[in-house]
Design a protein around this motif. Sequence first.
Motif, PDB file in Angstrom:
ATOM      1  N   SER A 122     -67.422   3.202  13.884  1.00 53.65           N
ATOM      2  CA  SER A 122     -67.027   3.991  12.716  1.00 53.65           C
ATOM      3  C   SER A 122     -66.903   5.464  13.064  1.00 53.65           C
ATOM      4  CB  SER A 122     -68.042   3.801  11.585  1.00 53.65           C
ATOM      5  OG  SER A 122     -67.992   2.492  11.065  1.00 53.65           O
ATOM      6  N   ILE A 123     -67.824   5.965  13.873  1.00 50.13           N
ATOM      7  CA  ILE A 123     -67.774   7.376  14.273  1.00 50.13           C
ATOM      8  C   ILE A 123     -66.556   7.633  15.150  1.00 50.13           C
ATOM      9  CG2 ILE A 123     -68.923   9.139  15.674  1.00 50.13           C
ATOM     10  CD1 ILE A 123     -71.602   8.032  14.637  1.00 50.13           C
ATOM     11  N   GLU A 124     -66.292   6.742  16.096  1.00 53.84           N
ATOM     12  CA  GLU A 124     -65.136   6.921  16.971  1.00 53.84           C
ATOM     13  C   GLU A 124     -63.823   6.851  16.198  1.00 53.84           C
ATOM     14  OE1 GLU A 124     -66.831   5.363  21.292  1.00 53.84           O
ATOM     15  OE2 GLU A 124     -65.153   4.315  20.325  1.00 53.84           O
ATOM     16  N   GLN A 125     -63.806   6.092  15.119  1.00 59.70           N
ATOM     17  CA  GLN A 125     -62.595   5.957  14.306  1.00 59.70           C
ATOM     18  C   GLN A 125     -62.465   7.056  13.260  1.00 59.70           C
ATOM     19  OE1 GLN A 125     -63.077   2.010  12.752  1.00 59.70           O
ATOM     20  NE2 GLN A 125     -63.021   1.075  14.799  1.00 59.70           N
ATOM     21  N   GLY A 126     -63.446   7.955  13.214  1.00 55.38           N
ATOM     22  CA  GLY A 126     -63.380   9.061  12.259  1.00 55.38           C
ATOM     23  C   GLY A 126     -63.686   8.655  10.839  1.00 55.38           C
ATOM     24  N   ARG A 127     -64.439   7.564  10.665  1.00 54.66           N
ATOM     25  CA  ARG A 127     -64.749   7.085   9.327  1.00 54.66           C
ATOM     26  C   ARG A 127     -66.179   7.387   8.899  1.00 54.66           C
ATOM     27  NH1 ARG A 127     -65.183   2.173   8.611  1.00 54.66           N
ATOM     28  NH2 ARG A 127     -65.117   1.306  10.719  1.00 54.66           N
ATOM     29  N   ARG A 128     -66.957   7.978   9.790  1.00 54.04           N
ATOM     30  CA  ARG A 128     -68.358   8.220   9.453  1.00 54.04           C
ATOM     31  C   ARG A 128     -68.838   9.523  10.073  1.00 54.04           C
ATOM     32  NH1 ARG A 128     -72.848   3.687   8.924  1.00 54.04           N
ATOM     33  NH2 ARG A 128     -74.661   4.971   8.494  1.00 54.04           N
ATOM     34  N   PHE A 129     -69.597  10.296   9.275  1.00 54.62           N
ATOM     35  CA  PHE A 129     -70.168  11.525   9.802  1.00 54.62           C
ATOM     36  C   PHE A 129     -71.232  11.202  10.851  1.00 54.62           C
ATOM     37  CE2 PHE A 129     -68.704  13.927   6.018  1.00 54.62           C
ATOM     38  CZ  PHE A 129     -68.215  15.055   6.677  1.00 54.62           C
ATOM     39  N   PRO A 130     -71.250  11.922  11.948  1.00 54.44           N
ATOM     40  CA  PRO A 130     -72.297  11.716  12.955  1.00 54.44           C
ATOM     41  C   PRO A 130     -73.583  12.409  12.544  1.00 54.44           C
ATOM     42  CG  PRO A 130     -70.840  13.472  13.660  1.00 54.44           C
ATOM     43  CD  PRO A 130     -70.258  12.916  12.382  1.00 54.44           C
ATOM     44  N   ARG A 131     -74.687  11.694  12.502  1.00 53.05           N
ATOM     45  CA  ARG A 131     -75.967  12.316  12.195  1.00 53.05           C
ATOM     46  C   ARG A 131     -76.432  13.156  13.374  1.00 53.05           C
ATOM     47  NH1 ARG A 131     -80.436   8.540   9.568  1.00 53.05           N
ATOM     48  NH2 ARG A 131     -81.551  10.464  10.054  1.00 53.05           N
ATOM     49  N   PRO A 132     -77.257  14.171  13.123  1.00 52.83           N
ATOM     50  CA  PRO A 132     -77.725  15.054  14.198  1.00 52.83           C
ATOM     51  C   PRO A 132     -78.372  14.305  15.365  1.00 52.83           C
ATOM     52  CG  PRO A 132     -78.243  16.020  12.075  1.00 52.83           C
ATOM     53  CD  PRO A 132     -77.719  14.642  11.800  1.00 52.83           C
ATOM     54  N   ASP A 133     -79.170  13.258  15.063  1.00 54.71           N
ATOM     55  CA  ASP A 133     -79.823  12.546  16.168  1.00 54.71           C
ATOM     56  C   ASP A 133     -78.814  11.730  16.985  1.00 54.71           C
ATOM     57  OD1 ASP A 133     -81.359   9.806  14.241  1.00 54.71           O
ATOM     58  OD2 ASP A 133     -79.403  10.768  14.115  1.00 54.71           O
ATOM     59  N   PHE A 134     -77.733  11.268  16.340  1.00 58.14           N
ATOM     60  CA  PHE A 134     -76.686  10.583  17.092  1.00 58.14           C
ATOM     61  C   PHE A 134     -76.051  11.559  18.080  1.00 58.14           C
ATOM     62  CE2 PHE A 134     -73.314   7.582  17.990  1.00 58.14           C
ATOM     63  CZ  PHE A 134     -72.250   8.404  18.331  1.00 58.14           C
ATOM     64  N   VAL A 135     -75.732  12.769  17.588  1.00 55.73           N
ATOM     65  CA  VAL A 135     -75.097  13.769  18.444  1.00 55.73           C
ATOM     66  C   VAL A 135     -75.990  14.093  19.638  1.00 55.73           C
ATOM     67  CG1 VAL A 135     -74.235  16.135  18.564  1.00 55.73           C
ATOM     68  CG2 VAL A 135     -73.802  14.759  16.524  1.00 55.73           C
ATOM     69  N   THR A 136     -77.281  14.291  19.382  1.00 56.45           N
ATOM     70  CA  THR A 136     -78.223  14.635  20.457  1.00 56.45           C
ATOM     71  C   THR A 136     -78.312  13.517  21.491  1.00 56.45           C
ATOM     72  OG1 THR A 136     -79.542  16.028  18.986  1.00 56.45           O
ATOM     73  CG2 THR A 136     -80.616  15.224  20.982  1.00 56.45           C
ATOM     74  N   ARG A 137     -78.445  12.280  21.012  1.00 60.18           N
ATOM     75  CA  ARG A 137     -78.580  11.152  21.943  1.00 60.18           C
ATOM     76  C   ARG A 137     -77.289  10.884  22.707  1.00 60.18           C
ATOM     77  NH1 ARG A 137     -81.396   7.341  17.348  1.00 60.18           N
ATOM     78  NH2 ARG A 137     -83.279   8.600  17.055  1.00 60.18           N
ATOM     79  N   ALA A 138     -76.148  11.004  22.019  1.00 56.59           N
ATOM     80  CA  ALA A 138     -74.866  10.774  22.675  1.00 56.59           C
ATOM     81  C   ALA A 138     -74.602  11.861  23.715  1.00 56.59           C
ATOM     82  CB  ALA A 138     -73.739  10.741  21.649  1.00 56.59           C
ATOM     83  N   GLU A 139     -74.999  13.083  23.376  1.00 53.34           N
ATOM     84  CA  GLU A 139     -74.842  14.192  24.307  1.00 53.34           C
ATOM     85  C   GLU A 139     -75.545  13.884  25.635  1.00 53.34           C
ATOM     86  OE1 GLU A 139     -73.189  17.259  23.445  1.00 53.34           O
ATOM     87  OE2 GLU A 139     -73.337  17.523  25.603  1.00 53.34           O
ATOM     88  N   GLU A 140     -76.756  13.355  25.526  1.00 55.30           N
ATOM     89  CA  GLU A 140     -77.542  13.034  26.717  1.00 55.30           C
ATOM     90  C   GLU A 140     -77.000  11.796  27.422  1.00 55.30           C
ATOM     91  OE1 GLU A 140     -81.736  14.755  24.837  1.00 55.30           O
ATOM     92  OE2 GLU A 140     -81.497  12.625  25.285  1.00 55.30           O
ATOM     93  N   ALA A 141     -76.686  10.768  26.642  1.00 53.20           N
ATOM     94  CA  ALA A 141     -76.232   9.508  27.232  1.00 53.20           C
ATOM     95  C   ALA A 141     -74.897   9.653  27.955  1.00 53.20           C
ATOM     96  CB  ALA A 141     -76.118   8.438  26.145  1.00 53.20           C
ATOM     97  N   LEU A 142     -74.043  10.554  27.447  1.00 49.47           N
ATOM     98  CA  LEU A 142     -72.698  10.697  28.006  1.00 49.47           C
ATOM     99  C   LEU A 142     -72.555  11.927  28.898  1.00 49.47           C
ATOM    100  CD1 LEU A 142     -70.686   9.778  24.779  1.00 49.47           C
ATOM    101  CD2 LEU A 142     -71.224   8.295  26.729  1.00 49.47           C
TER     102      LEU A 142
END
Length: 298
Positions: free
Chosen positions: A69-89
């Motif tokens: 959903s986030i990749e498709q632009g249908r859902r706002f990314p929560r702050p913890d998603f951004v933090t974890r994705a930043e590290e994972a990627l």
Amino acid sequence: MADDTGGTGGGGGVSAVAGGPSGGGAGEPESSDSLKTFGAVVKGFRKRAGLTQEELADRVRYSPGTVASIEQGRRFPRPDFVTRAEEALDAFGILREASQFVARQPGLASWFRQWWRLEAEAISLYTYECRVVPGLLQTEAYARAVSLNVPPRPTEEEMEERIAARLARQELLSVRRKPPTAFTFIVEEAVLERHTGGEDVTRELFDHLLEVTERHWNVEFQIMPLRQPTHAGMDGPLQLLETPDNEWFGYSEGQKNGRLITDRKEISVLQQRYAKLRSQALTPADSLSLLKRMRGAL
């Protein structure tokens, strides 16, 4: 509507009435160019890392559906998603920076956006209001009247955006949500006695409040009586919510601004105040009885 509209709505910062997910499932807002762009950036970094959506989901501790959903632009990314994705990627800080420019939903004040994201997934939500009926409990006519009372007057387009956003946000009250959110509202009797919008608007509002409180077992409504010598809410309206991970957040709002509260000590103080307010207000049964008497007097 100082609430989820950013004007005076009772609960969140939506410039008069907005507030809430509209479009998609509960908690998913309308897509926007900035949401789609952010999603494309996440997708690009994921592919660069050689990960599937399922593998990224496992690393950021979100479901594959949420990642999609986030990749498709249908859902706002929560702050913890951004933090974890930043590290994972290993995204060089780009995701964190890009998340700051994700556009708000039409009708939502910018300062309410973070709270709205959390509210969409909350399992408990506590609201005390001394200015207006909380946005989650407003009727369309009441929301319109409140918005028109607070200068500057919105354009017709702005008004419709706010109304649509606020009504969509009320989907949060549904007991069909899994799990249903547990709501408690404490509203000053003076707010109801004001008769904002006139008798017809007030009559419809009271009917709506009665219907919501009688038909939704997950909604508890209390009235703070006009005469209450001891009152824990002297510092103004407040909101508290609990996330699915049992984290607590607070929110306070004033003229043209709002503040998300994350400090545990501050939240503890707000929880103490809210507990005291619940003991000082009329019981839910007595509040319902008073509301029926007020409705009958119209």
